[in-house]
Write a protein that holds these residues in place. Structure first.
Motif, short mmCIF file in Angstrom:
data_model
loop_
_atom_site.label_atom_id
_atom_site.label_comp_id
_atom_site.label_asym_id
_atom_site.label_seq_id
_atom_site.Cartn_x
_atom_site.Cartn_y
_atom_site.Cartn_z
N GLU A 128 34.59 36.16 27.59
CA GLU A 128 35.90 35.97 28.43
C GLU A 128 37.24 36.07 27.32
O GLU A 128 38.17 36.44 28.17
CB GLU A 128 35.77 34.45 28.83
N GLU A 129 37.13 35.71 26.09
CA GLU A 129 38.66 35.58 25.36
C GLU A 129 38.99 36.75 25.06
O GLU A 129 40.04 36.90 25.00
CB GLU A 129 38.09 34.57 24.13
N GLY A 130 37.93 37.81 24.69
CA GLY A 130 38.60 39.02 24.18
C GLY A 130 39.43 38.98 22.70
O GLY A 130 40.13 39.68 22.39
N ALA A 131 38.96 37.78 22.05
CA ALA A 131 39.48 37.56 20.80
C ALA A 131 38.83 38.66 19.96
O ALA A 131 39.47 39.00 18.85
CB ALA A 131 39.27 36.12 20.30
N MET A 138 35.27 40.72 29.65
CA MET A 138 34.41 41.82 29.83
C MET A 138 33.23 41.83 30.74
O MET A 138 32.74 42.40 31.30
CB MET A 138 34.08 42.48 28.54
N GLY A 139 32.67 40.42 30.65
CA GLY A 139 31.28 40.27 31.07
C GLY A 139 31.67 40.23 32.65
O GLY A 139 30.70 40.79 33.36
N SER A 140 32.46 39.50 33.15
CA SER A 140 32.94 39.38 34.62
C SER A 140 33.32 40.80 34.91
O SER A 140 33.10 41.23 36.07
CB SER A 140 33.66 38.17 34.88
N GLY A 141 33.99 41.65 34.10
CA GLY A 141 34.56 42.76 34.54
C GLY A 141 33.56 43.75 34.81
O GLY A 141 33.73 44.59 35.80
N ALA A 142 32.64 43.75 33.85
CA ALA A 142 31.41 44.69 33.91
C ALA A 142 30.66 44.23 35.44
O ALA A 142 30.30 45.36 35.93
CB ALA A 142 30.65 44.77 32.97
N ALA A 143 30.62 43.30 35.34
CA ALA A 143 29.60 42.97 36.55
C ALA A 143 30.54 43.21 38.03
O ALA A 143 29.65 43.56 38.90
CB ALA A 143 29.40 41.26 36.58
N GLY A 361 44.42 34.48 32.72
CA GLY A 361 43.20 35.32 33.28
C GLY A 361 42.08 34.46 33.04
O GLY A 361 41.74 33.82 31.95
N HIS A 362 41.25 34.62 33.93
CA HIS A 362 39.96 33.64 34.02
C HIS A 362 38.65 34.72 34.88
O HIS A 362 39.15 35.55 35.47
CB HIS A 362 40.04 32.23 34.91
N ASP A 363 37.75 34.49 34.28
CA ASP A 363 36.67 34.99 35.00
C ASP A 363 36.54 35.01 36.36
O ASP A 363 36.25 36.15 37.23
CB ASP A 363 35.16 34.70 34.36
N ALA A 364 37.04 34.01 36.95
CA ALA A 364 37.29 33.70 38.50
C ALA A 364 38.27 34.88 38.97
O ALA A 364 38.18 35.22 40.04
CB ALA A 364 37.80 32.45 38.72
N VAL A 365 39.28 35.36 38.24
CA VAL A 365 40.15 36.23 38.74
C VAL A 365 39.42 37.70 38.91
O VAL A 365 39.70 38.37 40.15
CB VAL A 365 41.35 36.37 37.78
N TYR A 366 38.60 38.12 38.17
CA TYR A 366 37.76 39.26 38.49
C TYR A 366 36.69 39.12 39.57
O TYR A 366 36.51 39.81 40.46
CB TYR A 366 37.22 39.84 37.39
N VAL A 367 36.11 37.97 39.70
CA VAL A 367 35.05 37.74 40.59
C VAL A 367 35.67 37.78 42.01
O VAL A 367 34.97 38.17 42.94
CB VAL A 367 34.47 36.51 40.14
N ALA A 368 36.96 37.07 42.10
CA ALA A 368 37.49 37.23 43.32
C ALA A 368 37.86 38.40 43.91
O ALA A 368 38.13 38.42 45.33
CB ALA A 368 39.05 36.29 43.18
#
Length: 417
Positions: A128-131, A138-143, A361-368
């Motif tokens: 999630e962090e992209g650090a 990336m994980g939620s983005g790929a999903a 940005g959070h994983d929830a934003v992509y999941v939404a």
């Protein structure tokens, strides 16, 4: 709900135990994605969740899905979670609170012997962090189909390590299809606010209604090297072109104000210098720009104004300035029914609360973009985050967990005898 043994102290103890993995001398955490420490944290979460009656699946980009079955196998899972990875100088709660609060929901339901109609699924999203590997989420983005799997697996960190190889090295490359997560029934994410609106307002819980639009840019300035003792006249100093442009970026953000009085937000977080010598005027500067806004049109105008300033400064300084797009995330509304469920839960449980957006940005934003989604915010002291001094109270953590639990169980349904 009254007979379910949700435990604030157990949640807090879990947070402190996870924080030992990658703990820093200043009390924070350095548990960056796809490191050995990340693997250790994942194994601990797996042991805890399996002890609470869950089964685990891992997908091809490393997302962990810990599932407790429901009575009706035809129902889509109600999912919740966040991330365990941290910044290099991160805190104990960013992301981790959402994962371990979700774990506490599973533990309490398991101990009470309660059966839900829909399955419950706790997710730990990868990177999630992209650090270490950019961009973030990336994980939620790929999903969710924002990135392709191949694109994610090919990413490299600054040392040249490849995402897919590191995922395999630490033993967390699974065989499940990330796209299957587009078929969950709902997703709820508890997270620290990473701001101080809740603390300043004296509220226990933030009901997150939407996410701000974000636009990330990259700037490259090409000039000419010059000896530090040479005359100033005629220099094509890339640093002296970068300085007024960076100052202008803040000015542009503060001037981009909505009718409601909300300005834009802009950050220059990374900068590299070539040749990076004390007595040489640099010939090349590269830096990142992170811009965010409530209003997508004003966000676009901010980028246009940054480019216009860059053109003017380039002409004035005799340098070349290239402003390139790097990443964009549109303004994202959260699901009104789930937002209302969170609001109702806070009200029913007696917690003071307020509606608010997330500027982060959070994983929830992509999941939404694919699944009905909402977020819950917990206050954090001084709004400090991505910092070893990040701090919340056990009471704030418990309030967020209980609101999450109420909304999750209202969504999944408790099976009746």
């Amino acid at each position: 709900m009254k007979n379910i043994p949700f435990s604030g102290p157990r949640l807090w103890d879990s947070l402190m135990e996870m924080a030992r993995i990658g703990g820093t001398a200043k009390g924070g955490n350095n548990r960056q994605t796809l490191t050995d420490l990340d693997s250790e944290g994942r194994h601990l979460l797996q042991r805890w969740a399996e002890a609470a009656g869950c089964t685990m699946a891992v997908d091809r980009v490393g997302n962990m899905m810990l599932t407790r079955p429901g009575r009706d196998p035809s129902r889509k899972p109600v999912a919740f979670g966040s991330h365990l990875d941290t910044q290099p100088t991160g805190g104990k709660f960013d992301g981790v609170l959402g994962v371990l609060a979700g774990l506490e929901v599973l533990r309490a339901v398991h101990e009470a012997g309660i059966e839900t109609e829909a399955p419950l699924m706790l997710i730990n999203w990868t990177n999630e962090e992209g650090a270490r590997f950019a961009p973030p989420m990336m994980g939620s983005g790929a999903a969710m189909g924002i990135f392709t799997e191949d694109e994610v697996l090919a990413k490299q960190d600054p040392e040249g390590h490849v995402f897919g190889a590191e995922l395999a090295r630490i033993g967390w490359k699974g065989d499940a299809d990330p796209a299957a997560l587009r078929d969950i029934g709902a997703y709820l994410e508890l997270h620290i606010e990473q701001g101080k609106l809740l603390e300043d307002a004296g509220k226990d819980v933030g009901v997150v209604t939407h996410a701000l639009a974000q636009n990330w840019l990259e700037v490259t300035i090409e000039g000419e090297e010059a000896h530090g003792g040479s005359p100033m006249a005629g220099r094509r100093d890339a640093m002296m072109a970068a300085a007024p442009l960076i100052a202008a970026i803040e000015e542009i953000a503060l001037a981009s104000v909505t009718p409601q009085g909300d300005p834009g937000r802009a950050t220059v977080g990374r900068l590299t210098v070539y040749p990076d010598s004390r007595n040489i005027a640099p010939s090349r500067i590269w830096f990142s720009i992170d811009t965010r806004h409530h209003d997508p049109e004003l966000l676009a105008l901010m980028a246009a104004e940054i480019r216009a300033r860059a053109t003017a400064i380039a002409a004035q300084r005799g340098v070349a300035i290239c402003v390139e797009d790097f990443w964009y995330s549109p303004a994202t509304p959260f699901d009104p029914a789930l937002v209302g469920r969170v609001r109702d839960a806070a009200q029913r449980l007696g917690y003071s609360h307020m509606d608010m957006p997330t500027g982060i940005g959070h994983d929830a934003v992509y999941v939404a973009r694919r699944v009905p989604t909402t977020m819950i915010f917990c206050p954090c002291h001084g709004g400090i985050s991505h910092n070893e001094a990040e701090s919340i109270t056990p009471a704030w953590a418990e309030a967020g967990m209980r609101v999450l639990a109420d909304a999750v169980l209202a969504t999944a349904g408790i099976a009746k005898d």
